[in-house]
Design an enzyme around this catalytic site. Structure first.
Site, PDB file in Angstrom:
ATOM      1  N   HIS A  90       4.670 -73.406 -63.725  1.00 10.25           N
ATOM      2  CA  HIS A  90       5.846 -73.280 -62.863  1.00 10.25           C
ATOM      3  C   HIS A  90       5.872 -74.385 -61.822  1.00 10.25           C
ATOM      4  CE1 HIS A  90       2.523 -70.485 -61.599  1.00 10.25           C
ATOM      5  NE2 HIS A  90       2.557 -71.313 -60.572  1.00 10.25           N
TER       6      HIS A  90
ATOM      7  N   ARG B 175      -8.061 -78.627 -64.301  1.00 11.44           N
ATOM      8  CA  ARG B 175      -7.998 -77.172 -64.514  1.00 11.44           C
ATOM      9  C   ARG B 175      -6.554 -76.811 -64.849  1.00 11.44           C
ATOM     10  NH1 ARG B 175      -6.340 -72.767 -61.453  1.00 11.44           N
ATOM     11  NH2 ARG B 175      -7.587 -70.865 -61.538  1.00 11.44           N
TER      12      ARG B 175
ATOM     13  N   ASP C 203      -3.968 -74.507 -64.929  1.00 12.63           N
ATOM     14  CA  ASP C 203      -3.725 -73.221 -64.283  1.00 12.63           C
ATOM     15  C   ASP C 203      -2.861 -72.310 -65.166  1.00 12.63           C
ATOM     16  OD1 ASP C 203      -3.696 -71.554 -61.811  1.00 12.63           O
ATOM     17  OD2 ASP C 203      -1.547 -71.949 -61.913  1.00 12.63           O
TER      18      ASP C 203
ATOM     19  N   GLU D  24      -7.682 -72.075 -67.539  1.00 10.54           N
ATOM     20  CA  GLU D  24      -7.796 -70.838 -66.761  1.00 10.54           C
ATOM     21  C   GLU D  24      -7.171 -69.700 -67.566  1.00 10.54           C
ATOM     22  OE1 GLU D  24      -6.510 -68.196 -63.028  1.00 10.54           O
ATOM     23  OE2 GLU D  24      -5.115 -69.596 -63.943  1.00 10.54           O
TER      24      GLU D  24
ATOM     25  N   HIS E  69     -11.519 -68.029 -56.005  1.00  9.61           N
ATOM     26  CA  HIS E  69     -10.524 -67.847 -54.939  1.00  9.61           C
ATOM     27  C   HIS E  69      -9.617 -66.658 -55.228  1.00  9.61           C
ATOM     28  CE1 HIS E  69      -8.388 -69.728 -58.156  1.00  9.61           C
ATOM     29  NE2 HIS E  69      -7.244 -69.565 -57.533  1.00  9.61           N
ATOM     30  N   ASP E  70      -9.629 -66.176 -56.491  1.00 13.73           N
ATOM     31  CA  ASP E  70      -8.768 -65.058 -56.858  1.00 13.73           C
ATOM     32  C   ASP E  70      -9.528 -63.738 -56.752  1.00 13.73           C
ATOM     33  OD1 ASP E  70      -6.340 -66.321 -57.326  1.00 13.73           O
ATOM     34  OD2 ASP E  70      -6.916 -66.928 -59.346  1.00 13.73           O
TER      35      ASP E  70
HETATM   36  C1  GLC Z   1      -3.755 -68.933 -61.115  1.00 15.73           C
HETATM   37  C2  GLC Z   1      -4.419 -69.134 -59.783  1.00 15.73           C
HETATM   38  C3  GLC Z   1      -3.867 -68.144 -58.788  1.00 15.73           C
HETATM   39  C4  GLC Z   1      -2.374 -68.308 -58.707  1.00 15.73           C
HETATM   40  C5  GLC Z   1      -1.719 -68.251 -60.096  1.00 15.73           C
HETATM   41  C6  GLC Z   1      -0.295 -68.724 -60.052  1.00 15.73           C
HETATM   42  O1  GLC Z   1      -4.064 -67.709 -61.669  1.00 15.73           O
HETATM   43  O2  GLC Z   1      -5.803 -69.019 -59.900  1.00 15.73           O
HETATM   44  O3  GLC Z   1      -4.461 -68.304 -57.540  1.00 15.73           O
HETATM   45  O4  GLC Z   1      -1.848 -67.273 -57.915  1.00 15.73           O
HETATM   46  O5  GLC Z   1      -2.379 -69.092 -61.015  1.00 15.73           O
HETATM   47  O6  GLC Z   1      -0.217 -70.122 -60.015  1.00 15.73           O
END
Ligand code: GLC
Length: 675
Positions: free
Chosen positions: A221, A319, A321, A363, A430-431
């Site tokens: 996005h 990474r 995402d 990810e 971080h999540d």
């Molecule tokens: C990934 C990130 C997370 C974020 C999501 C949306 O999962 O780790 O922190 O909210 O993407 O970009």
């Protein structure tokens, strides 16, 4: 200024190429000043500051060699590249544009990076060693800005870290950024953090010290403030077609029937109504993160140019995402669709041709069956590395239950995969921690999903199971009863509570658990990544609640700023910081020294006869290491099966008695044996 602006208008999906093919400004000439990763082996000296460009014969020959390498790589992959592209887009002019631009990006890649590419190609296992140790950090939290991070490189060296993941740093609107995951300009660094020049200077400085740099590529996005989104909102058809716009509410409603929710509480639903545009836009994550439509080849091409632009800034690890989400299809879950794999394979091929030294980290925060396909196949690989997410969640389940059986099962699954697969191991990131466990197995042990999740969440909030943990729930869903969890490693281990209560025995227990968990994590196959601050036992930071832009998102509780005042204690073992830092340091050195820790060693678990003690083994080229990890607050004794073997305790240096090994509460052993 967004470099897409003004260009994109001319580029209809499928439009013949031409005007759009102008040279990328950033791709043009790279700045000098960089040396390549030492972890990387293969030194880049071509662009050292002040080094004049050698226009002599040697350099001409080198250029010719590099160009020949590019052609050779292109020729090797061109059939598959074309085949996959056509399968998705059936558009030869857009394909031709992609190929031209790839070559331009290659031309704009610094010589030092090209040489590093060649070097890494010649030793493709370079990242499978036991040498890499990662740390993830937010630039502002760690050191204010990029220059600040550059000034702190010594700290990474002291921490044995040679891979840093810089959390999202591209331009993003204040207050509507999802921690930087809502990018409004892929070619601009957020002003407070620095500039693209600062990034290049930082990657170059890291490379001189053998530190690899990872960044996020948020491709699912864009921010609602991205140039494309702004123009789409104004009703420009070309830009609307880069997202999912629907005027008819029945289509979003139809999607909602099959698409699950990512943030059911903080951002319910998968669509956002845009009053001024009179349309719904698809927003799987937050309403200000608009899903890109990869059916449009213009989206794919432009995002690939962004990817290459960033790779050329000296990034080593990209990474990807939220990768499972990037393709949407009505009447499906819009997750892990076959086209996602085509796109990832295309990315791998494109990077393999233009910048083969970089690694793709996917990810995929899902169950193992969904994660593993992102490695692709041996002949057609996709990601180089993936997160070992189920193992991470199962680790905390084991802490809360003191029963290692599910963890053993999970580790056995991972250990049975091809050794070429490299996982990124971590205790937390971080999540939030989602409780994606194997409930089929747990049910067999009398644990039903809903009450068990409730127990885990209660445990980690400190309400149940004799817990000393502290932290907060995340996206508690009143409908399903589901919730995830946030907290720093130290807080989850009991450091926060013990410090608050001045409980010395509690602190001892908490620190033991914290060290034991790291020791166990280091023993898994793959690359361990620490969360910055965990190495000194930083606890939860509740101040995010005072910031209205963050207050609703409890993930900020474990994203606090690095406390450099506490970090001054790292040499003092009488402090929490010194104790943890010193212990981790010792483990990290052992891990780098002992070859049985290489990623592709044989790895297994074994029954220790004690339900709370995990037994792990690793074997590589004649060396074997046995790990024992006590997940309970009890003193335990375990018997090693291999009678007669001789073991050396790698921590104490003393010989260990294999017949009976005692472990204190949350104790562990690394035992080395020669076979
Ligand atoms: C990934 C990130 C997370 C974020 C999501 C949306 O999962 O780790 O922190 O909210 O993407 O970009």
């Amino acid at each position: 200024m967004n470099t897409f602006a003004g260009k994109g208008g001319a580029s209809e999906p499928g439009a013949a190429r031409g005007k759009d093919a102008a040279r990328e400004p950033g791709a043009a000439r790279e700045k000098g000043g960089a040396s390549e990763p030492g972890a990387v082996r293969g030194k880049d000296t071509s662009n050292e500051p002040g080094a004049a460009r050698d226009t002599g014969e040697g350099s001409v020959r080198m250029d010719a060699q590099r160009r020949a390498a590019y052609r050779e790589r292109f020729d090797r992959y061109k059939d598959e590249l074309r085949w996959l592209y056509m399968e998705l887009y059936d558009n030869s002019s857009m394909y031709a544009e992609l190929c031209d631009r790839m070559e331009e990006f290659y031309g704009g890649r610094r010589d030092g990076l090209k040489d590093m590419d060649l070097h890494r190609e010649s030793c493709p296992d370079w990242y499978r060693s036991n040498e890499l140790l990662g740390m993830m950090l937010y630039i502002d939290n760690f050191a204010g800005n990029m220059k600040g991070v550059e000034a702190r490189l010594d700290y990474f060296e002291k921490s044995n870290v040679n891979y840093i993941h810089l959390m999202p740093f591209l331009d993003t609107p204040e207050g509507r950024s999802d921690g930087g995951y809502a990018v409004s300009d892929f070619r601009k660094v957020k002003e407070e953090l620095g500039s693209m020049e600062d990034l290049e200077s930082l990657t170059a400085a890291c490379h001189k010290r053998g530190i690899n740099v990872c960044m996020d590529f948020v491709m699912n996005h864009t921010s609602e403030e991205h140039e494309w989104a702004k123009r789409a909102r104004q009703g420009e058809g070309e830009y609307m077609s880069r997202y999912f716009f629907f005027a008819d509410p029945r289509i979003p409603a139809q999607y909602e029937k099959t698409v699950p929710q990512v943030f059911p509480t903080t951002a319910p639903g998968n669509f956002t109504w845009l009053e001024e545009a009179g349309h719904y836009v698809m927003t799987t994550f937050y309403p200000y993160q608009w899903d890109l439509n990869y059916r449009n080849p213009r989206v794919f091409n432009e995002m690939m140019y962004n990817f290459l632009y960033l790779a050329n800034r000296g990034i080593d690890i990209i990474r990807i995402d939220a990768v499972p989400y990037i393709w949407k299809e009505l009447n499906t879950s819009c997750r892990n669709l076959p086209q996602v794999h085509t796109i990832v394979r295309l990315m791998r091929i494109i990077s393999q041709i233009v910048c083969p030294g970089i690694l793709l980290l996917g990810e995929v925060v899902m169950e193992p069956e969904k994660v593993v396909p992102y490695f692709g196949t041996l002949e057609k690989p996709e990601c180089h590395m993936l997160y070992n997410v189920t193992t991470m969640a199962t680790t905390w389940h084991t802490v809360a239950t003191r029963d290692v059986s599910l963890l053993r099962r999970q580790l056995d699954i991972v250990n049975s995969l091809p050794k070429d697969y490299v996982f990124l191991n971590y205790l937390r990131c971080h999540d939030d921690i989602g409780w994606g466990l194997d409930y089929g197995v747990l049910r067999g042990q009398g644990m039903e999903e809903r009450p068990h999740k409730q127990y885990l969440n209660d445990y980690f909030q400190g309400y149940a199971g004799g817990s000393n943990s502290r932290g907060e729930l995340y996206n508690a869903d009143p409908v399903t009863g589901d919730a995830r969890f946030c907290g720093t490693t130290a807080s989850m281990c009991g450091v926060e509570k013990a410090a608050l209560e001045g409980d010395a025995a509690g602190m001892e227990r908490a620190l033991r658990m914290d060290v034991m968990l790291h020791a166990y994590m280091f023993m898994q196959s793959g690359i361990p990544v620490l969360y910055s601050g965990d190495e000194i036992g930083q606890t939860n930071d509740y101040t995010y609640k005072e910031n209205p832009a963050k207050a609703a998102d409890s993930r900020y509780v474990h994203r606090g700023a690095m406390n450099w005042r506490l970090a001054e204690n790292i040499k003092d073992p009488a402090t929490v910081e010194g104790r943890l830092f010193g212990s981790l340091n010792e483990l990290e050195r052992i891990r780098k020294r002992e070859k049985a820790f290489v990623s592709n060693a044989d790895a297994w678990t074994f029954d220790t006869g004690e339900g709370s003690v995990l037994g792990m083994g690793r074997y590589f080229e004649g060396e074997k290491i046995i790990g024992l990890f006590n997940f309970s607050e009890r003193d335990v004794k375990v018997r090693l099966q291999e009678e007669g073997g001789r073991y050396v305790d790698l921590i104490s240096g003393k010989e260990a008695e294999p017949a009976e090994v005692s472990l204190p509460p949350y104790g562990f052993r690394y035992l080395k044996t020669c076979v």
